[in-house]
Design an enzyme around this catalytic site. Structure first.
Site, PDB file in Angstrom:
ATOM      1  CB  CYS A 175       5.276   9.994  -6.140  1.00 33.64           C
ATOM      2  SG  CYS A 175       6.221  11.517  -6.025  1.00 33.64           S
TER       3      CYS A 175
ATOM      4  CG  ASN B   3      -5.203   4.273   6.265  1.00 36.71           C
ATOM      5  OD1 ASN B   3      -6.067   4.304   7.153  1.00 36.71           O
ATOM      6  ND2 ASN B   3      -4.091   3.571   6.378  1.00 36.71           N
ATOM      7  CD  GLU B   4      -1.982   4.063   9.739  1.00 35.90           C
ATOM      8  OE1 GLU B   4      -1.232   3.337   9.076  1.00 35.90           O
ATOM      9  OE2 GLU B   4      -2.364   3.775  10.877  1.00 35.90           O
TER      10      GLU B   4
ATOM     11  CD  GLU C 140      -3.303  -4.436   8.597  1.00 39.79           C
ATOM     12  OE1 GLU C 140      -4.537  -4.444   8.724  1.00 39.79           O
ATOM     13  OE2 GLU C 140      -2.627  -3.388   8.587  1.00 39.79           O
TER      14      GLU C 140
ATOM     15  NE  ARG D  29      -0.565   0.124   4.973  1.00 43.60           N
ATOM     16  CZ  ARG D  29      -1.169   0.307   6.147  1.00 43.60           C
ATOM     17  NH1 ARG D  29      -2.487   0.418   6.196  1.00 43.60           N
ATOM     18  NH2 ARG D  29      -0.476   0.364   7.269  1.00 43.60           N
TER      19      ARG D  29
ATOM     20  CD1 TRP E 161       0.481  -3.473  12.561  1.00 42.33           C
ATOM     21  CD2 TRP E 161       2.214  -2.436  13.502  1.00 42.33           C
ATOM     22  NE1 TRP E 161      -0.020  -2.578  13.480  1.00 42.33           N
ATOM     23  CE2 TRP E 161       1.018  -1.930  14.065  1.00 42.33           C
ATOM     24  CE3 TRP E 161       3.429  -1.921  13.962  1.00 42.33           C
ATOM     25  CZ2 TRP E 161       1.009  -0.951  15.068  1.00 42.33           C
ATOM     26  CZ3 TRP E 161       3.423  -0.958  14.953  1.00 42.33           C
ATOM     27  CH2 TRP E 161       2.218  -0.487  15.493  1.00 42.33           C
TER      28      TRP E 161
ATOM     29  CG  MET F 124      -0.414 -13.483  11.710  1.00 39.82           C
ATOM     30  SD  MET F 124      -1.332 -15.024  11.967  1.00 39.82           S
ATOM     31  CE  MET F 124      -0.544 -15.625  13.460  1.00 39.82           C
TER      32      MET F 124
ATOM     33  CD  GLU G   4      -6.386   2.462  11.755  1.00 40.93           C
ATOM     34  OE1 GLU G   4      -5.417   1.766  12.110  1.00 40.93           O
ATOM     35  OE2 GLU G   4      -6.565   2.827  10.589  1.00 40.93           O
TER      36      GLU G   4
END
Lengths: 649, 649, 649
Positions: B107, B141-142, B361, B103, B321, B363, B313
């Site tokens: 740029c 996102n982030e 993700e 993800r 992670w 886990m 979140e």
């Protein structure tokens, strides 16, 4: 067990070849391995072969009664071939070309190189396939050494797409299997799929796992092509490949399938620094190697070879390729050689005959020094030949009562998503193996598809994948089973099983893994007085049919059993692991011992061998068939195994 | 405080959506965040939109009374978009393309991608901007996750030149400002200037700093474009972005300016390993996170959001992670949730609803396990909902008496020329924040341009840049001020001030920094019995108007004051820092306490919350409004704040 | 010894130049070094020179009586030159271009850049070669800094092939010399040979060694071209280059051959962190530097300069380029300056006059602070000038009785095949040097081709290559010799000698190295009560003519002697090494002392200097010519050397 040596006549003047052969025979060696790096000498110019020198080498061997193992020279394509076909070079994970100037500079996915490798293999096989001196052929050399299984060349990229198409049938099936709606990773065409490297953060774990499976299959394809040619032109010969230690990048069971023998290259001291051992162990075993390191691979490759296996390169002194290269202890070469025999090796050859004065391996010892005088390993080889001769015909190698399931695919799965940075399936397998051996148990290391009937105890330290077939064979075997954490934690498509881990193993033990955690080094979770859990712990939902045999300090079930199937919810430390295996072995009717520290044993037929890896004497109160008692440090002894136990519980 | 959850309906069969929504409502959740990675499902083929599934999701939410936060899906452009416009991919510092397969592979400087991001944002906003279920939009996102603020693409190179031209006006001005006669680095044209990477030794620090400023501005530009579209098509909705922890690569104050709310993603255990904490702290806080980590970001983002902020979140269990991923302590999810409330959060949502069985993700825990059963976080969320309900309407969040100035630009300046390898402006800020809180102080974290009037104490741990405006506001505030070493050490153009550091701060305290030194870890300079200096020490020229309150063992002035302004010439250890802040707080008329070890507090309106991050009980001798006394490890309590102090000085 | 300073007038307004020059003269400085980074100011546009400012600088100096050392500006080609000829940029080992934006961004093999460097050198030399203020020229600046000796550009590739062809004559000769039948590495044409990087595993060691030799020769070629131009246009001037510390990437003896003086840049604290010292030593010597670090280089470069040498950059305070940059102790700048004098320096200049407010070195101290006030180093320079004036005319520097052979080629050989990862020829040389000095010995560091006649003791810590000529000179010298392990271990072609190591040294001591081993840090092999062996041990075949003076705990001969030639079979620890050198020195008739801890001495003519690197006073019971007794920490004293010994054995 026949003893031999790896010989590189092309690196020495022809004038000393005859003397070399004579001295080999005088020493008692019965075979040589040659040819595996000789391409530039066999074909010095494109299409122009120079067979004369090799003819002379083979004739010298034949005259002297030396048996020959001939290698195909495909691990080192010459510069002219690389320049003519630059596309055959492998590319690393970040796309960089891996250049000529050492060895293994080819890409397994390259059809061009496959063609060239077949061409030279066929040329050599046509010329020598029926030569009387040769009974065995070696394909290439150390597949995958220097991280060469994976290549990201254009050929690999294209091959992977075809491989995926064959595996999944439709792009929709792949999208679903990998779960690519996550992070909008969905593909519309096979040609959209690239190697799983160079992404912004970690690439998709199923993508990485299938990439490893594909890469392993390319090794198998490459090897199969050579096997096919050798079968045609060298009928009746055995075929083998020389595998490595501490290496899991391709599926050795699959690659080894079409071959007759599994051979491996045993460098107990060279490997020590890379192995999963503590600094204390690395100091303690500096000059002998770790007591379970060679043995583990002996038993692993005995499984790969379906019983037939060799040590084809045996460390004879200091090597050159480790970060540091200590000299072996006096007696170490003898110990390693006899250990191979004890585990059932058919043959063992030392690497190499004479130390070279130049090149990357100039500092690698041989049986001879560069000035042609005997190095210390020479005398030890002579001792081994004498002792084996005195023992008489080798006893049969029997199936061990304990099996350890070793699954390359599961190791890759754990690498694709370790969840704790240092989680290492190979290290887990080696620790479990060592714990069993410390209890005096002999161990067969078997693939997940093996027939398990007849085993009393089956150890599953790192079987991430458990399918219904394996579950059924486990159940049918009648063996007691010990499964470690993460057993059955993924489906083949790398999903968490719909009914949670341990997946299909739930047919043997009705538990569910509700939650997992990984723990950094230094975090220790005590488990009563039996030991501790380190690195990994699971929260288990037990059921009415299960029994909790031990719990963590915080009450979480740790050791759960249902009938003959046991599950460990955390990674055990040495103490805990030894306790649990001893307990289950007893339930399985297997007697265990507490071997003295640093001592290991192995039975072959009616003989039991004892290896002293410690620094104090070990007394054996039995009549000895080989060696002396007390066994000095670095020593070996053997006695008739009467089934009783020299060492107390 | 409303509780919600992050939900990915596109990753699950439609058949369970209704059940999911029903269970959310039953749990007491009032909103969901959706959509932020769904581009490949919303536009599966170029220009072909599939709105049906999202329509159904939104209608389900609307029917159930669930409020929706809709994300623009621009963090994950699909493969077809990347293949059509490969130039949108970011490039790393060494020029390597950052490929599709995870993800954030775009740029910020790419006008092409900006156009595409606007296109999909507009499409989604046109479709859903007036949907009744949606009251809030999240952009992307982030931003910056996985080191994606900086890109060295051709677009970035071109954009930087334009940005420089606008900033400096003429190339001569740039040559002079940066001081490029040094090492003959002068430029003649804007087009001669490249990204500051790949140089033979370190590139020019002003070049690196302006590159970071430019890169941050590109994030702001990208975000602004989405905000403009959303304002047009989703009138009346709040707009936010979900920021991260321990992340300073762009200027959050600047990016956050056009938005209504600052939201952040709080993973107390996931962040622990990356934070500036000692190994001992990382062991001690393994299952709760460091007691100042989440709180620091709560207070930081409350400042960014000008009072309005969310946790969007919230870690609900082990994540996937971090290098290792331990399970939270029992009660941790409750503690984190109530801590967010205490610091003034409007909303908090857990990430994620149900653990996925596949993907990067797989886990990562959710409120539900992959088999749809409740995970431990589920019950803790229920507890929080109950407790907040019992508390009644949330009290107002008031301004704290203490401000800590946090300046992204200064942090970049310290990175551009750290002078000591481990000098870390963020870590300094967190240590000062922690020291103040250990004394029972509440802290506002404010930008350097903030109005400081009304604060009693202003902390400046890492303000490399102090302009005349800031100096004037500090003077006018009436607050007591503590400035750390390196305050005012550079001009905006990254020169040492002509009158030496602390530059403009000299109007408040008449000192000059005559010499500086950096010290490697392990070098400790004692400062009497108050503590020690570590890592950094300055030689100060004092003056008649200054007073030296403490000196180093070698006589160098360490703690210097003039009226209300205090300066620390070295980086203090914990003991020294605590002593100094307590002393100045007292001078400022602020009462401090010595909180019990591992305990932190926070006031909200008339309530004072106590968080027990230790492993022993903490007794509160007050009538409680929430929780129990003694507070168990991992527990929370709240009582009416009467201004007195439960803990002794 | 003349004192001077490095000055960058181009970085400051012309208005302060006159004041600068006046203050230099007032301080007692007699020369400045200028110009070495000024290309962009001397030639701001291609072919358009701006001489005016430099004319004024030189005239100012001339008027003030300041002597000038003029540097050629070739270390920093301007951006316009790089853009016009991008091929002049160096490439790193993995092929990456090393971009403009700092310094030293050129490839030594580039004929284009060589031409440009000659063009600017000739322009500067024509303009100023006969200027009365200039008596000395410096070529370029710090050849090789930032790892710039090696480049893998196309020019380097092509140059290497030509160099090899000249060296070997035929490709067959190269194939044979390197031993390329190993791994089928044989070449058919020169054009098949590439730089030895990017290979799958390690490239051929002889390939790497010859690549380093080639790269070093390219530095020599580049320097020679400038020397030729300067000899023509600046007749009568001395020529020097400023070498670095801890740097062995080119053969300084060879590069220095056409020059008059060897100068070096002495940063005792800056180098400390990079040097081969223990963490304890790095802590202890934090503010003075290691007591043998500067001295070793003084003696090394005195050898390179055939007696004539300078310190041309002397650290005057904290620097900016180490990982951490502590401030020097009070007195350190004086100590370093006087130490250079004691070792025979002709001149010393401080780097730099005034600290710059901007640029990569903005945090590097000068004699002046950025605000033009004196920094602490200023006063210490004044003290040195006074003390040297009081001492009167400098005594002659005499040849020391002890020589240490230092061979760049051998160091490269050890790097090409270290066999133990941390084996470091430079570190060995520095340890032997330090052990000799701890015994009060003065040491000359000489090239392997030096005339050894007259030395009483010759130390050979790391001479991998020993040819017959060296062996003959050793024998003829009459000196006692101590050779370390690996002496003579390779032929020039990088083969193990046919008669085994120590090769040609066997004419002096009849031993053979039968086997070697390398040992990781932490492995210690005790050698009786004299000390221990660490890192490396050899098995020696001794002979009737040799005597074993010490053995390892396991009986292996460690210290072997034959007549005046001694051989150490292992790397000694400090205790063992000190014992052995003291013993052999005594045999050679050299008196040794046990200097107090952290104290070093050096004789110059009839004076003996004492340097106190410890943290306690050192008492000298002699009439002093300089300094005071007791000598405080960081202090220096000198007394008339009467040949007796102030300190006991």
């Amino acid at each position: 067990m026949k003893l031999g040596v790896c010989w590189y006549p092309e690196q020495w003047p022809q004038s000393i070849w005859a003397s070399d052969v004579r001295r080999m025979v005088e020493l008692g060696l019965t075979f040589v391995r040659i040819g595996e790096f000789a391409w530039s000498r066999l074909e010095p110019e494109p299409g122009q072969f120079d067979w004369g020198w090799m003819d002379r080498v083979l004739d010298l061997c034949a005259s002297a009664g030396l048996n020959v193992v001939m290698g195909t020279p495909t691990a080192t394509p010459p510069k002219w071939l690389v320049d003519a076909h630059p596309g055959i070079l492998a590319r690393g994970r970040n796309g960089q070309v891996r250049h000529f100037g050492s060895r293994r500079h080819y890409c397994f996915s390259s059809d061009t190189y496959l063609g060239q490798a077949c061409r030279i293999t066929e040329a050599v096989a046509r010329r020598y396939g029926r030569h009387g001196a040769i009974t065995t052929w070696q394909t290439d050399n150390e597949y995958g050494c220097h991280d060469t299984v994976v290549s990201t060349s254009d050929a690999a990229r294209a091959g992977f797409r075809i491989w995926l198409a064959a595996r999944f049938g439709s792009i929709e099936a792949l999208n679903t299997a990998w779960g690519l709606s996550f992070w909008a990773q969905e593909y519309r065409h096979w040609d959209e799929i690239d190697p799983p490297y160079g992404t912004v953060t970690e690439s998709h774990p199923a993508h990485r796992l299938d990439w490893q499976r594909y890469s392993s299959d390319m090794v198998a394809r490459f090897n199969q092509a050579q096997v096919d040619i050798l079968r045609e032109h060298a009928p009746g010969c055995d075929i083998l490949h020389n595998y490595m230690g501490l290496f899991t990048e391709f599926d050795h069971h699959k690659v080894g399938e079409p071959m007759d023998i599994a051979a491996w290259d045993s460098y107990p001291i060279g490997f020590l620094g890379q192995g999963p051992f503590s600094p204390e162990e690395k100091r303690r075993y500096l000059r002998l190697g770790h007591p379970d390191l060679a043995a583990f691979h002996h038993d692993l490759y005995r499984g790969v070879g379906r019983g037939r296996w060799w040590v084809i390169e045996q460390q004879p002194g200091p090597v050159n390729w480790a970060a540091w290269n200590p000299a072996p202890a006096a007696g170490a070469v003898r110990l390693w050689s006899l250990e191979a025999f004890a585990h059932g090796a058919e043959r063992l050859s030392y690497f190499r005959w004479r130390q070279a004065p130049t090149g990357q391996e100039a500092m690698h010892a041989g049986l001879l020094r560069p000035d042609d005088q005997p190095a210390p390993g020479f005398a030890e080889a002579a001792t081994v030949i004498g002792e084996l001769g005195a023992l008489g015909p080798p006893p049969e190698t029997e199936r061990a009562p304990t099996a350890l399931i070793f699954d390359y695919d599961s190791i890759w799965g754990l690498q694709a998503q370790p969840q704790g940075r240092d989680y290492d399936g190979l290290a887990q397998a080696m620790r479990w193996y060592g714990a069993a051996r410390q209890l005096g148990l002999d161990v067969d290391i078997v693939p997940p598809g093996a027939d398990l009937a007849g085993y009393k105890l089956v150890l599953m330290p790192a079987s991430l994948f458990v399918d219904d077939g394996l579950a059924a064979r486990l159940a049918a075997s009648g063996a007691h089973i010990l499964a470690g954490p993460r057993t059955g934690a993924k489906t083949q498509a790398f999903a968490i099983p719909a009914d949670l881990p341990p997946g299909a193993l739930q047919s043997l033990i009705a538990i569910k893994v509700a939650r997992v955690e990984s723990l950094s080094p230094g975090i220790v979770l005590p488990a009563g007085n039996l030991g501790s859990v380190i690195g990994w712990m699971e929260d288990i939902d037990t059921s009415a049919s299960t029994e909790v045999l031990d719990s963590l300090y915080d009450g979480r079930p740790l050791w759960i059993a249902q009938s003959r199937c046991h599950y460990l919810a955390g990674v055990p430390d040495v103490a805990l692991l030894g306790h649990v295996i001893a307990d289950i072995a007893a339930r399985a009717g297997l007697a265990t011992e507490n071997l003295p520290a640093h001592v290991r044993t192995r039975r072959r037929g009616g003989l039991r061998f004892v290896f002293n890896y410690g620094d104090t004497d070990v007394t054996i109160d039995r009549p000895l068939r080989l060696g002396v008692s007390p066994i000095p440090p670095g020593g070996v002894a053997a006695f008739d195994d009467l089934g009783d136990q020299p060492w107390p519980h």
